[in-house]
Enzyme design. Structure first.
Site, PDB file in Angstrom:
ATOM      1  N   SER A 115       8.080  -2.080 -19.531  1.00  0.00           N
ATOM      2  CA  SER A 115       7.669  -0.780 -20.054  1.00  0.00           C
ATOM      3  C   SER A 115       8.360  -0.504 -21.377  1.00  0.00           C
ATOM      4  CB  SER A 115       8.084   0.296 -19.038  1.00  0.00           C
ATOM      5  OG  SER A 115       7.995   1.564 -19.607  1.00  0.00           O
TER       6      SER A 115
ATOM      7  N   LEU B 220       0.820  -1.225   0.000  1.00  0.00           N
ATOM      8  CA  LEU B 220       0.000   0.000   0.000  1.00  0.00           C
ATOM      9  C   LEU B 220       0.851   1.271   0.000  1.00  0.00           C
ATOM     10  CD1 LEU B 220      -2.906  -1.061   2.439  1.00  0.00           C
ATOM     11  CD2 LEU B 220      -2.786  -1.312  -0.041  1.00  0.00           C
ATOM     12  N   SER B 221       2.094   1.182  -0.462  1.00  0.00           N
ATOM     13  CA  SER B 221       2.940   2.387  -0.488  1.00  0.00           C
ATOM     14  C   SER B 221       2.430   3.399  -1.506  1.00  0.00           C
ATOM     15  CB  SER B 221       4.396   2.021  -0.801  1.00  0.00           C
ATOM     16  OG  SER B 221       4.486   1.384  -2.060  1.00  0.00           O
TER      17      SER B 221
ATOM     18  N   LYS C 195      13.493  -1.518 -14.807  1.00  0.00           N
ATOM     19  CA  LYS C 195      12.711  -2.382 -15.714  1.00  0.00           C
ATOM     20  C   LYS C 195      13.646  -3.144 -16.655  1.00  0.00           C
ATOM     21  CE  LYS C 195       8.740  -1.393 -14.095  1.00  0.00           C
ATOM     22  NZ  LYS C 195       8.072  -2.402 -13.285  1.00  0.00           N
TER      23      LYS C 195
ATOM     24  N   ARG D 221      10.564  18.571 -21.503  1.00  0.00           N
ATOM     25  CA  ARG D 221      10.898  17.910 -20.231  1.00  0.00           C
ATOM     26  C   ARG D 221      12.149  17.055 -20.466  1.00  0.00           C
ATOM     27  NH1 ARG D 221       6.314  14.058 -17.561  1.00  0.00           N
ATOM     28  NH2 ARG D 221       6.705  12.897 -19.489  1.00  0.00           N
TER      29      ARG D 221
ATOM     30  N   TYR E 283      14.327   4.564 -12.753  1.00  0.00           N
ATOM     31  CA  TYR E 283      13.127   3.731 -12.880  1.00  0.00           C
ATOM     32  C   TYR E 283      13.212   2.859 -14.134  1.00  0.00           C
ATOM     33  CZ  TYR E 283       8.499   2.456 -14.508  1.00  0.00           C
ATOM     34  OH  TYR E 283       7.440   1.739 -15.014  1.00  0.00           O
TER      35      TYR E 283
ATOM     36  N   PHE F 245       3.141  -6.784 -10.520  1.00  0.00           N
ATOM     37  CA  PHE F 245       3.014  -5.343 -10.749  1.00  0.00           C
ATOM     38  C   PHE F 245       3.795  -4.519  -9.727  1.00  0.00           C
ATOM     39  CE2 PHE F 245      -1.192  -6.936 -12.241  1.00  0.00           C
ATOM     40  CZ  PHE F 245      -1.187  -6.444 -13.527  1.00  0.00           C
TER      41      PHE F 245
ATOM     42  N   GLY G  76      14.727  14.249 -20.795  1.00  0.00           N
ATOM     43  CA  GLY G  76      14.555  12.797 -20.888  1.00  0.00           C
ATOM     44  C   GLY G  76      13.427  12.368 -21.810  1.00  0.00           C
TER      45      GLY G  76
ATOM     46  N   ASN H  15       2.565  13.166 -12.637  1.00  0.00           N
ATOM     47  CA  ASN H  15       3.682  13.236 -13.584  1.00  0.00           C
ATOM     48  C   ASN H  15       3.193  13.014 -14.998  1.00  0.00           C
ATOM     49  OD1 ASN H  15       5.864  13.250 -11.579  1.00  0.00           O
ATOM     50  ND2 ASN H  15       5.047  11.231 -11.070  1.00  0.00           N
ATOM     51  N   ASN H  16       2.137  12.255 -15.129  1.00  0.00           N
ATOM     52  CA  ASN H  16       1.706  11.793 -16.451  1.00  0.00           C
ATOM     53  C   ASN H  16       0.621  12.683 -17.033  1.00  0.00           C
ATOM     54  OD1 ASN H  16       2.262   8.792 -14.886  1.00  0.00           O
ATOM     55  ND2 ASN H  16       3.403   9.338 -16.710  1.00  0.00           N
TER      56      ASN H  16
HETATM   57  P1  NAD Z   1       0.782   1.680  -9.003  1.00  0.00           P
HETATM   58  O1  NAD Z   1       1.762   2.460  -8.203  1.00  0.00           O
HETATM   59  O2  NAD Z   1      -0.624   2.158  -9.067  1.00  0.00           O
HETATM   60  O3  NAD Z   1       0.776   0.157  -8.516  1.00  0.00           O
HETATM   61  C1  NAD Z   1       1.936  -0.471  -8.010  1.00  0.00           C
HETATM   62  C2  NAD Z   1       1.559  -1.106  -6.689  1.00  0.00           C
HETATM   63  O4  NAD Z   1       2.701  -1.760  -6.148  1.00  0.00           O
HETATM   64  C3  NAD Z   1       1.073  -0.102  -5.644  1.00  0.00           C
HETATM   65  O5  NAD Z   1      -0.175  -0.531  -5.145  1.00  0.00           O
HETATM   66  C4  NAD Z   1       2.151  -0.127  -4.550  1.00  0.00           C
HETATM   67  O6  NAD Z   1       1.620   0.083  -3.261  1.00  0.00           O
HETATM   68  C5  NAD Z   1       2.734  -1.521  -4.732  1.00  0.00           C
HETATM   69  N1  NAD Z   1       4.121  -1.695  -4.299  1.00  0.00           N
HETATM   70  C6  NAD Z   1       5.201  -0.924  -4.605  1.00  0.00           C
HETATM   71  N2  NAD Z   1       6.296  -1.420  -4.015  1.00  0.00           N
HETATM   72  C7  NAD Z   1       5.923  -2.534  -3.325  1.00  0.00           C
HETATM   73  C8  NAD Z   1       6.602  -3.466  -2.516  1.00  0.00           C
HETATM   74  N3  NAD Z   1       7.913  -3.357  -2.276  1.00  0.00           N
HETATM   75  N4  NAD Z   1       5.906  -4.488  -1.970  1.00  0.00           N
HETATM   76  C9  NAD Z   1       4.571  -4.606  -2.190  1.00  0.00           C
HETATM   77  N5  NAD Z   1       3.866  -3.737  -2.934  1.00  0.00           N
HETATM   78  C10 NAD Z   1       4.542  -2.713  -3.498  1.00  0.00           C
HETATM   79  O7  NAD Z   1       1.374   1.549 -10.491  1.00  0.00           O
HETATM   80  P2  NAD Z   1       0.707   1.004 -11.821  1.00  0.00           P
HETATM   81  O8  NAD Z   1       0.557   2.147 -12.762  1.00  0.00           O
HETATM   82  O9  NAD Z   1      -0.461   0.159 -11.504  1.00  0.00           O
HETATM   83  O10 NAD Z   1       1.904   0.133 -12.367  1.00  0.00           O
HETATM   84  C11 NAD Z   1       1.991  -1.261 -12.137  1.00  0.00           C
HETATM   85  C12 NAD Z   1       3.297  -1.773 -12.723  1.00  0.00           C
HETATM   86  O11 NAD Z   1       3.340  -1.458 -14.113  1.00  0.00           O
HETATM   87  C13 NAD Z   1       4.542  -1.132 -12.098  1.00  0.00           C
HETATM   88  O12 NAD Z   1       5.545  -2.117 -11.987  1.00  0.00           O
HETATM   89  C14 NAD Z   1       4.928  -0.088 -13.118  1.00  0.00           C
HETATM   90  O13 NAD Z   1       6.297   0.200 -13.074  1.00  0.00           O
HETATM   91  C15 NAD Z   1       4.533  -0.766 -14.413  1.00  0.00           C
HETATM   92  N6  NAD Z   1       4.291   0.177 -15.522  1.00  0.00           N
HETATM   93  C16 NAD Z   1       3.398   1.198 -15.343  1.00  0.00           C
HETATM   94  C17 NAD Z   1       3.198   2.124 -16.359  1.00  0.00           C
HETATM   95  C18 NAD Z   1       2.260   3.284 -16.179  1.00  0.00           C
HETATM   96  O14 NAD Z   1       2.365   4.265 -16.923  1.00  0.00           O
HETATM   97  N7  NAD Z   1       1.307   3.231 -15.236  1.00  0.00           N
HETATM   98  C19 NAD Z   1       3.898   1.991 -17.579  1.00  0.00           C
HETATM   99  C20 NAD Z   1       4.771   0.924 -17.740  1.00  0.00           C
HETATM  100  C21 NAD Z   1       4.962   0.020 -16.689  1.00  0.00           C
HETATM  101  N1  UFG Z   2       3.248  15.727 -21.046  1.00  0.00           N
HETATM  102  C1  UFG Z   2       2.953  17.068 -21.064  1.00  0.00           C
HETATM  103  N2  UFG Z   2       2.543  17.655 -19.897  1.00  0.00           N
HETATM  104  C2  UFG Z   2       2.403  16.950 -18.727  1.00  0.00           C
HETATM  105  C3  UFG Z   2       2.718  15.575 -18.725  1.00  0.00           C
HETATM  106  C4  UFG Z   2       3.147  14.993 -19.911  1.00  0.00           C
HETATM  107  O1  UFG Z   2       3.057  17.720 -22.090  1.00  0.00           O
HETATM  108  O2  UFG Z   2       2.039  17.548 -17.702  1.00  0.00           O
HETATM  109  C5  UFG Z   2       3.667  15.086 -22.313  1.00  0.00           C
HETATM  110  C6  UFG Z   2       5.056  14.474 -22.268  1.00  0.00           C
HETATM  111  O3  UFG Z   2       6.025  15.434 -22.585  1.00  0.00           O
HETATM  112  C7  UFG Z   2       4.917  13.357 -23.300  1.00  0.00           C
HETATM  113  C8  UFG Z   2       3.457  12.917 -23.170  1.00  0.00           C
HETATM  114  O4  UFG Z   2       2.787  14.010 -22.550  1.00  0.00           O
HETATM  115  O5  UFG Z   2       5.119  13.866 -24.611  1.00  0.00           O
HETATM  116  C9  UFG Z   2       3.274  11.676 -22.319  1.00  0.00           C
HETATM  117  O6  UFG Z   2       3.936  11.872 -21.048  1.00  0.00           O
HETATM  118  P1  UFG Z   2       3.678  10.900 -19.808  1.00  0.00           P
HETATM  119  O7  UFG Z   2       4.478  11.430 -18.674  1.00  0.00           O
HETATM  120  O8  UFG Z   2       2.223  10.702 -19.605  1.00  0.00           O
HETATM  121  O9  UFG Z   2       4.243   9.515 -20.331  1.00  0.00           O
HETATM  122  P2  UFG Z   2       5.706   9.097 -20.805  1.00  0.00           P
HETATM  123  O10 UFG Z   2       5.574   8.589 -22.210  1.00  0.00           O
HETATM  124  O11 UFG Z   2       6.696  10.154 -20.567  1.00  0.00           O
HETATM  125  O12 UFG Z   2       6.058   7.910 -19.812  1.00  0.00           O
HETATM  126  C10 UFG Z   2       5.107   6.893 -19.476  1.00  0.00           C
HETATM  127  C11 UFG Z   2       5.376   6.414 -18.053  1.00  0.00           C
HETATM  128  C12 UFG Z   2       6.687   5.707 -18.000  1.00  0.00           C
HETATM  129  C13 UFG Z   2       6.732   4.623 -19.020  1.00  0.00           C
HETATM  130  C14 UFG Z   2       6.444   5.176 -20.393  1.00  0.00           C
HETATM  131  C15 UFG Z   2       6.392   4.085 -21.430  1.00  0.00           C
HETATM  132  O13 UFG Z   2       5.410   7.511 -17.152  1.00  0.00           O
HETATM  133  O14 UFG Z   2       6.825   5.118 -16.740  1.00  0.00           O
HETATM  134  O15 UFG Z   2       5.189   5.847 -20.376  1.00  0.00           O
HETATM  135  O16 UFG Z   2       5.532   3.080 -20.991  1.00  0.00           O
HETATM  136  F1  UFG Z   2       7.950   4.067 -19.018  1.00  0.00           F
END
Ligand code: NAD
Ligand code: UFG
Length: 340
Positions: free
Chosen positions: A125, A33-34, A154, A293, A150, A81, A295, A199-200
């Protein structure tokens, strides 16, 4: 199958639980639940129509805790996950990211093999492709340089799991490379619940729409893309969730090591997303153009053909469904799980 879902209280995990149960599987959740709220699991249970989802508030780095879970349940497979996922935070706290994501997965895999559960689906990812060598990106595309810790967790964990499967071919390892998950369950009961400033892109847009933030900052309009803003492969989280159910089929067929992109194959720009959100939902999203941004890359979208050919999986939802369901969740839950 009976599935261990680590991180199952989170955004993608909670949606996957629903699709697993719909497909006839059962699940046990381990989450510390972090970055989540147990209310998500209560709502998942309501949607599925069960009393509760079995849940252990356990950290995957806690070997004894995991041992207790594996002693209590026999699992056919694990969908993994659990992990920290905030790109910017990982730059500031690299140790915490490597320790949580890598140590956690090493402990998990060790406990799994001791209990003879050698089937794992790992949340990877598109970030592992770095600045991709080809667009659209196939699984053949070489992995690239990640721009943050991060992303490296992966990339490294893909290597760790690949090497473990190579050394012991009785493992089945499925690496799922997600593109950009957005949207929410159509019920509006579960969705993405970011802590602090999102962030997204999509959670930022929905928080502007609901009045929590004054305007969206668009990070650059001078990329070599049709409108100058960054292009990504947004995928509805319910489609992504179903990708995991399909990946279980690979495990049933004894796949060894298998890698799949989970994307739609369509690239949409930031302005495409903003315009679709406004058109479908009838809400105005004020924005300003800001500098790029660090990266970020210009363009990232998948070729998802392999998952269709081998798993019969294909994304069904389009951009209108994504922006509708994202807004539906935010509108019905302006403070996420915190208020209800
Ligand atoms: P999320 O943060 O909503 O879910 C991750 C869950 O893992 C959370 O509930 C958190 O409490 C739990 N967690 C973290 N560290 C833990 C630990 N040490 N032990 C037990 N639980 C732990 O994230 P999400 O968006 O659902 O992503 C799920 C997975 O998919 C992650 O591994 C993430 O890196 C990956 N992923 C997500 C995205 C995205 O954009 N959401 C993209 C690519 C990959
Ligand atoms: N963007 C904005 N303003 C914002 C947020 C994002 O213009 O406030 C733009 C970014 O510059 C990018 C696009 O929207 O062009 C998407 O950005 P996100 O941050 O939503 O997604 P990213 O593609 O940067 O990264 C996401 C996840 C990463 C993952 C990656 C590929 O955050 O963890 O997708 O799966 F690795």
């Amino acid at each position: 199958m009976h599935i261990l879902v680590t991180g199952g209280a989170g955004y993608i995990g909670s949606h996957t639980l629903i699709e697993l149960y719909k497909a006839g599987h059962t699940a046990v959740v381990v989450d510390n639940l972090s970055n989540s709220n147990p209310e998500s699991l209560r709502r998942v249970a309501q949607i599925i129509g069960v009393d509760r989802i079995p849940f252990h508030q356990t950290d995957i780095r806690d070997r004894e805790g995991l041992e207790a879970v594996f002693t209590k349940h026999h699992f056919d497979a694990c969908i993994h996950f659990a992990g920290l996922k905030a790109v910017g935070e990982s730059v500031a706290k690299p140790w915490e990211y490597y320790e949580n994501n890598i140590s956690g997965t090493l402990v998990l895999v060790d406990v799994m093999r001791k209990h003879d559960c050698k089937n794992i689906i790992f949340s990877s990812s598109a970030t592992v492709y770095g600045d991709p060598a080809e667009i659209p990106i196939t699984e053949q595309c070489p992995k690239g340089q990640c721009t943050n810790p991060y992303g490296w967790t992966k990339s490294m964990l893909e290597q760790v799991l690949t090497d473990i499967q190579k050394a012991d071919p009785s493992w089945n390892v499925v690496l799922l490379r997600y593109f950009n998950p957005v949207g929410a369950h159509p019920s509006g009961r579960i969705g993405e619940n970011p802590n602090g400033t999102p962030n997204n892109l999509m959670p930022y847009i929905t928080q502007v729409a609901v009045g929590k933030r004054p305007q969206l900052g668009i990070f650059g309009n001078d990329y070599p893309t049709p409108d100058g803003t960054g292009v990504r492969d947004y995928i509805h989280v319910v489609d992504l969730a179903n990708g995991h159910v399909s990946a279980l089929k690979a495990i049933e067929c004894v796949c060894g090591l298998a890698i799949y992109n989970l994307g739609t194959g369509h690239g949409y720009s930031v302005l495409d997303m903003v315009n679709a959100f406004q058109r479908v939902n009838g809400v105005t999203i004020p924005y300003t153009i800001q500098s790029r941004r660090p990266g970020d890359i210009a363009t990232c979208y998948s070729n998802p053909a392999k998952a269709e050919q081998e798993l019969g999986w294909k994304a069904k939802f389009g951009i209108d469904d994504m922006v509708r369901d994202s807004w539906n969740w935010q509108r019905l839950n302006p403070d996420g799980y915190n208020e209800n």
